[in-house]
Design an enzyme around this catalytic site. Structure first.
Site, PDB file in Angstrom:
ATOM      1  N   CYS A   1       0.706  -1.129  -0.114  1.00  0.00           N
ATOM      2  CA  CYS A   1      -0.123   0.057   0.063  1.00  0.00           C
ATOM      3  C   CYS A   1       0.901   1.230  -0.071  1.00  0.00           C
ATOM      4  O   CYS A   1       2.168   1.217   0.238  1.00  0.00           O
ATOM      5  CB  CYS A   1      -0.830  -0.061   1.448  1.00  0.00           C
ATOM      6  SG  CYS A   1      -1.878  -1.402   1.529  1.00  0.00           S
TER       7      CYS A   1
ATOM      8  N   ARG B   1       1.778   1.187  -6.272  1.00  0.00           N
ATOM      9  CA  ARG B   1       1.947   0.396  -5.084  1.00  0.00           C
ATOM     10  C   ARG B   1       0.723  -0.412  -4.674  1.00  0.00           C
ATOM     11  O   ARG B   1       0.514  -1.215  -4.183  1.00  0.00           O
ATOM     12  CB  ARG B   1       2.458   1.148  -3.933  1.00  0.00           C
ATOM     13  CG  ARG B   1       3.892   1.560  -3.966  1.00  0.00           C
ATOM     14  CD  ARG B   1       4.349   2.686  -2.835  1.00  0.00           C
ATOM     15  NE  ARG B   1       4.458   1.771  -1.757  1.00  0.00           N
ATOM     16  CZ  ARG B   1       5.521   1.447  -1.252  1.00  0.00           C
ATOM     17  NH1 ARG B   1       6.696   1.752  -1.766  1.00  0.00           N
ATOM     18  NH2 ARG B   1       5.675   0.483  -0.014  1.00  0.00           N
TER      19      ARG B   1
ATOM     20  N   TRP C   1      -3.852  -1.774  -1.439  1.00  0.00           N
ATOM     21  CA  TRP C   1      -3.764  -3.294  -2.044  1.00  0.00           C
ATOM     22  C   TRP C   1      -4.403  -4.094  -1.023  1.00  0.00           C
ATOM     23  O   TRP C   1      -3.764  -4.543  -0.004  1.00  0.00           O
ATOM     24  CB  TRP C   1      -2.361  -3.493  -2.594  1.00  0.00           C
ATOM     25  CG  TRP C   1      -2.174  -4.719  -3.596  1.00  0.00           C
ATOM     26  CD1 TRP C   1      -2.401  -4.893  -4.809  1.00  0.00           C
ATOM     27  CD2 TRP C   1      -1.844  -6.082  -2.866  1.00  0.00           C
ATOM     28  NE1 TRP C   1      -2.108  -6.151  -5.225  1.00  0.00           N
ATOM     29  CE2 TRP C   1      -1.877  -6.966  -4.033  1.00  0.00           C
ATOM     30  CE3 TRP C   1      -1.525  -6.513  -1.712  1.00  0.00           C
ATOM     31  CZ2 TRP C   1      -1.416  -8.130  -4.034  1.00  0.00           C
ATOM     32  CZ3 TRP C   1      -1.394  -8.038  -1.495  1.00  0.00           C
ATOM     33  CH2 TRP C   1      -1.203  -8.669  -2.722  1.00  0.00           C
TER      34      TRP C   1
ATOM     35  N   ASN D   1       0.645   0.384   6.408  1.00  0.00           N
ATOM     36  CA  ASN D   1       1.022  -0.379   5.345  1.00  0.00           C
ATOM     37  C   ASN D   1       1.759  -1.651   6.208  1.00  0.00           C
ATOM     38  O   ASN D   1       2.287  -1.575   6.849  1.00  0.00           O
ATOM     39  CB  ASN D   1       2.085   0.319   4.660  1.00  0.00           C
ATOM     40  CG  ASN D   1       2.763  -0.566   3.490  1.00  0.00           C
ATOM     41  OD1 ASN D   1       2.034  -1.596   3.115  1.00  0.00           O
ATOM     42  ND2 ASN D   1       3.843   0.096   2.828  1.00  0.00           N
ATOM     43  N   GLY D   2       1.267  -2.928   5.783  1.00  0.00           N
ATOM     44  CA  GLY D   2       1.635  -3.904   6.364  1.00  0.00           C
ATOM     45  C   GLY D   2       0.723  -4.854   6.819  1.00  0.00           C
ATOM     46  O   GLY D   2      -0.440  -4.893   6.266  1.00  0.00           O
TER      47      GLY D   2
ATOM     48  N   GLU E   1      11.450 -15.512 -17.021  1.00  0.00           N
ATOM     49  CA  GLU E   1      11.126 -13.938 -17.086  1.00  0.00           C
ATOM     50  C   GLU E   1      10.200 -13.715 -18.130  1.00  0.00           C
ATOM     51  O   GLU E   1       9.218 -12.860 -17.909  1.00  0.00           O
ATOM     52  CB  GLU E   1      12.570 -13.254 -16.986  1.00  0.00           C
ATOM     53  CG  GLU E   1      12.204 -11.724 -17.101  1.00  0.00           C
ATOM     54  CD  GLU E   1      11.574 -11.298 -15.699  1.00  0.00           C
ATOM     55  OE1 GLU E   1      11.302 -10.009 -15.762  1.00  0.00           O
ATOM     56  OE2 GLU E   1      11.528 -11.913 -14.919  1.00  0.00           O
TER      57      GLU E   1
ATOM     58  N   LYS F   1       6.383 -11.978 -17.593  1.00  0.00           N
ATOM     59  CA  LYS F   1       5.850 -10.722 -18.012  1.00  0.00           C
ATOM     60  C   LYS F   1       4.404 -11.005 -18.618  1.00  0.00           C
ATOM     61  O   LYS F   1       3.712 -10.059 -18.694  1.00  0.00           O
ATOM     62  CB  LYS F   1       7.037 -10.216 -18.918  1.00  0.00           C
ATOM     63  CG  LYS F   1       8.151  -9.853 -18.384  1.00  0.00           C
ATOM     64  CD  LYS F   1       7.973  -8.491 -17.529  1.00  0.00           C
ATOM     65  CE  LYS F   1       8.930  -8.124 -16.377  1.00  0.00           C
ATOM     66  NZ  LYS F   1       8.913  -9.079 -15.194  1.00  0.00           N
TER      67      LYS F   1
ATOM     68  N   GLU G   1       1.828 -11.529 -16.116  1.00  0.00           N
ATOM     69  CA  GLU G   1       1.600 -10.218 -15.283  1.00  0.00           C
ATOM     70  C   GLU G   1       0.489  -9.434 -15.888  1.00  0.00           C
ATOM     71  O   GLU G   1      -0.240  -8.798 -15.296  1.00  0.00           O
ATOM     72  CB  GLU G   1       2.853  -9.721 -14.856  1.00  0.00           C
ATOM     73  CG  GLU G   1       3.813 -10.330 -13.829  1.00  0.00           C
ATOM     74  CD  GLU G   1       4.898  -9.563 -13.418  1.00  0.00           C
ATOM     75  OE1 GLU G   1       5.180  -9.197 -12.514  1.00  0.00           O
ATOM     76  OE2 GLU G   1       5.701  -9.086 -14.458  1.00  0.00           O
TER      77      GLU G   1
ATOM     78  N   HIS H   1       9.808 -34.702 -21.658  1.00  0.00           N
ATOM     79  CA  HIS H   1       9.549 -34.961 -20.155  1.00  0.00           C
ATOM     80  C   HIS H   1       8.033 -34.866 -19.740  1.00  0.00           C
ATOM     81  O   HIS H   1       7.980 -34.456 -18.676  1.00  0.00           O
ATOM     82  CB  HIS H   1      10.700 -34.761 -19.257  1.00  0.00           C
ATOM     83  CG  HIS H   1      12.013 -35.347 -19.648  1.00  0.00           C
ATOM     84  ND1 HIS H   1      12.228 -36.524 -19.234  1.00  0.00           N
ATOM     85  CD2 HIS H   1      12.991 -34.930 -20.378  1.00  0.00           C
ATOM     86  CE1 HIS H   1      13.375 -36.989 -19.573  1.00  0.00           C
ATOM     87  NE2 HIS H   1      13.866 -35.924 -20.403  1.00  0.00           N
TER      88      HIS H   1
ATOM     89  N   LYS I   1       3.652  -3.082  -7.006  1.00  0.00           N
ATOM     90  CA  LYS I   1       5.007  -2.939  -7.273  1.00  0.00           C
ATOM     91  C   LYS I   1       5.939  -3.512  -6.205  1.00  0.00           C
ATOM     92  O   LYS I   1       6.992  -4.343  -6.623  1.00  0.00           O
ATOM     93  CB  LYS I   1       5.375  -1.349  -7.359  1.00  0.00           C
ATOM     94  CG  LYS I   1       6.712  -1.116  -7.929  1.00  0.00           C
ATOM     95  CD  LYS I   1       7.111  -1.924  -9.500  1.00  0.00           C
ATOM     96  CE  LYS I   1       8.488  -1.572  -9.714  1.00  0.00           C
ATOM     97  NZ  LYS I   1       8.727  -2.282 -11.027  1.00  0.00           N
TER      98      LYS I   1
END
Length: 632
Positions: free
Chosen positions: A2, A27, A82, A107-108, A502, A506, A509, A525, A627
């Site tokens: 947040c 954020r 968030w 925040n937390g 990666e 992306k 996301e 496999h 973020k």
């Protein structure tokens, strides 16, 4: 995750708070709110779902009737959320208020909030949300029954909390004060002239100040317009140095770009230049770029342990190949959220490397603190010092991670606003390449000729990235093949396997397409069962010693009717004939073992970006993500 902003000033704080929230919107963004003390010294609050624009519109349309007190005040706190506890909803949005007296932003995570809530319900407190934050407001109010001092009330309240928090508190009965506290979540104080500000991120306050006080773990602070008094975890009054930020507000503007992610993709050549500046010479790497003690410490290293999350974890995986292949040093890479909850065997003479864009990633920071605690325990039980060196690779000079580590390497990527990391990842890879060379030099396992070759490659890297960006239009056309796709597979071998990981991340996301990465040699496999004409397969084909192996793997895909997209080196020559279902883009040339994974990653970033545009998603703020992951 947040975002917190606060102001105590002579001017109306609302414009400052709104602008700060806009800069922290990356954020968290499911809801936002502002609480302030108005001209009548009464708490007033506006909250809304969605983005900051919705909050601003609501403030403009829900002003008090003509003649009444407008929504304005000299002291206020604000928050962009968030969700961790309680669904996105206006009643769960911060700030939270108790009995029209105490307002809190947080925040937390308060881990023992359920026990506190049960106790507070027995005390007669009424809850209006499902958040853990509301217990903070009630707890501070309860402490104010025993003292009129807001600072003491907050200090007494936080003694009841277990977990991580950065909080800001204002109170109707203390109209000229704000109290803040931090434990496990970042919080900074901006210093103005006759005014002070607080935020969870420096970037939120750059329009109003460049001077900052950075609270340390366990600090609380009493803030007025004229003064800041900081107390450490033991309650002692302490001094924290004012530091001037080198950032400017202009660096977080979009400019000519449609999205921050696109802007940040194009900033990568300059970010690499900035990261290399002062760290390399004509043909050598400066070991002291990692700290004045680095050379002596690196000489003792017998193994490397890398801890990171998400994109930073992928950077660590690339570094594992480099470390073992180039300098013959054992390297282990683990996800921080797993490492911190097991009982790791820590070897003597280990270089413990943590990687984080923000330097506030909760799991990575906890893993670092765990390793430091193990070091102390072993030293005490074995009656000798265990030799563990901690190094943080980070993009934030003023972060918790950098303060906790023995050595620090700053990546100089500049602010990265888009949730999907781009230039932070690239500069982390550059930093890790410099680390590998520095370790090799310190231990005499790297020849001057090899060092010179790597340095020359790094010097070419900005140009290689610039050339890779020139393929955007071709990649944009390829992206249309994903318009109606729900899954994708990424393939790579060697260092290209973590780059494939990666690339898959992306795409997941920002386009919400399910994507997985595999080592190309693993197709038989299991993953080969997924191949059909509805699952695009994206392969990375550098011209290296594994190219012929990769070509065989790709033929397996083609033989089963798979839709194959290959980003190749000009000399790889995966296929010289046009075939249905096969798209080849010559992405780069003249790349080496270090520069190849960094360069090929550009194409995957651009592919994810343009697929997201076609899908119509929120590129910079993808759903459910934030973020900086500053909570578990």
């Amino acid at each position: 995750m947040c975002g917190i902003v606060g102001a105590i000033a002579e001017r109306n704080s609302v414009p400052v708070l709104l602008e700060g929230l806009r800069r922290l919107e990356y954020r968290g963004y499911d809801s936002a709110g502002i609480a302030l003390l108005n001209a009548d010294q009464q708490l007033s609050r506006v909250r809304s779902l969605g983005k900051i624009k919705n909050l601003e519109d609501k403030i403009n349309t829900l002003m008090s009737p003509q003649g009444a007190t407008p929504f304005a005040g000299h002291i206020g706190i604000a928050h962009t959320r968030w969700a961790t506890h309680g669904a996105p909803a206006e009643h769960n949005a911060h700030p939270h208020i108790c009995n029209n007296q105490v307002a809190v932003v947080h925040n937390g995570i308060i881990e023992n909030y359920q026990a506190l809530k049960a106790q507070q319900l027995q005390q007669g407190y009424v809850f209006t949300s499902q958040t853990d934050t509301e217990v903070i407001a009630h707890c501070v109010f309860e402490q104010l029954k025993h003292t009129t001092d807001l600072l003491s009330a907050v200090q007494n309240a936080i003694a009841h909390f277990k977990g991580a928090y950065a909080i800001a508190v204002i109170c109707a009965n203390n109209p000229h004060q704000m109290v803040v506290a931090r434990k496990g979540s970042p919080l900074v104080i901006g210093v103005g002239i006759g005014e002070h500000f607080i935020a969870s991120d420096v970037s939120a306050l750059l329009p109003v100040t460049q001077n900052f006080l950075f609270l340390e773990e366990g600090d609380t602070a009493l803030i007025t317009r004229e003064t800041v008094h900081i107390y450490n975890a033991q309650g002692h009054l302490v001094e924290r140095d004012i530091k001037q930020s080198a950032l400017s507000s202009a660096v977080v503007e979009l400019g000519e770009h449609r999205h921050f992610m696109h802007k940040e993709i194009y900033e990568q050549p300059q970010a690499v230049l900035d990261t290399l500046e002062g760290r390399i010479g004509a043909s050598n790497v400066f070991i002291n770029a990692f700290g004045h003690q680095a050379e002596a410490l690196f000489k003792t290293v017998q193994s490397v342990q890398i801890i990171a999350c998400g994109t930073s974890y992928h950077a660590g995986l690339v570094a594992k190949y480099w470390t073992e292949d180039i300098i013959g040093l054992p390297c282990y890479v683990e996800v921080a959220s797993e490492y911190r909850y097991r009982n790791p065997v820590v070897q003597n003479n280990t270089l413990f490397v943590t990687i984080s864009q923000s330097g506030e990633t909760a799991d990575t920071l906890a893993a670092l603190q765990q390793i430091k605690a193990i070091k102390v325990i072993k030293a005490n039980t074995q009656a000798k010092q265990i030799n563990i060196t901690t190094l943080s690779i980070c993009n934030s000079a003023e972060s918790s991670l950098t303060r906790e580590s023995d050595l620090t390497f700053l990546t100089h990527a500049g602010p990265e606003v888009g949730v999907a990391s781009t230039k932070a990842f690239t500069t982390q890879l550059v930093a890790l390449a410099l680390l590998v060379v520095s370790l090799g030099k310190a231990q005499n396992t790297l020849t001057p000729e090899r060092e010179k070759a790597i340095v020359n490659g790094l010097k070419k890297l900005p140009g290689l990235l610039t050339n890779a960006l020139k393929h955007e239009e071709a990649i944009k056309e390829i992206a249309y093949q994903f318009a109606n796709k729900n899954s994708a597979i990424f393939l790579g071998r060697g260092t290209m396997y973590p780059i494939a990981m990666e690339g898959a991340l992306k795409l997941k996301e920002i386009s919400y397409i399910h994507a997985e990465a595999y080592p190309a040699g693993e197709l038989k496999h299991g993953p080969l069962a997924l191949i059909d004409d509805q699952v695009p397969v994206i392969a990375i084909a550098p011209n290296d010693e594994l190219i012929e192996k990769l070509k065989s793997n790709l033929q397996e895909v083609q033989a089963r009717g798979g839709q194959l997209i290959v980003f190749e080196d000009e000399e790889s020559k995966v296929n010289q004939t046009n075939q249905p279902g096969l798209v080849i883009l010559k992405t780069t040339n003249n790349v080496g073992r270090i520069t190849a994974p960094i360069t090929f990653n550009i194409a995957l970033q651009l592919l994810a970006y343009h697929v997201a545009l076609i899908k119509g998603t929120d590129v910079d703020r993808p759903r459910n993500l934030a973020k900086s992951v500053t909570v578990e």
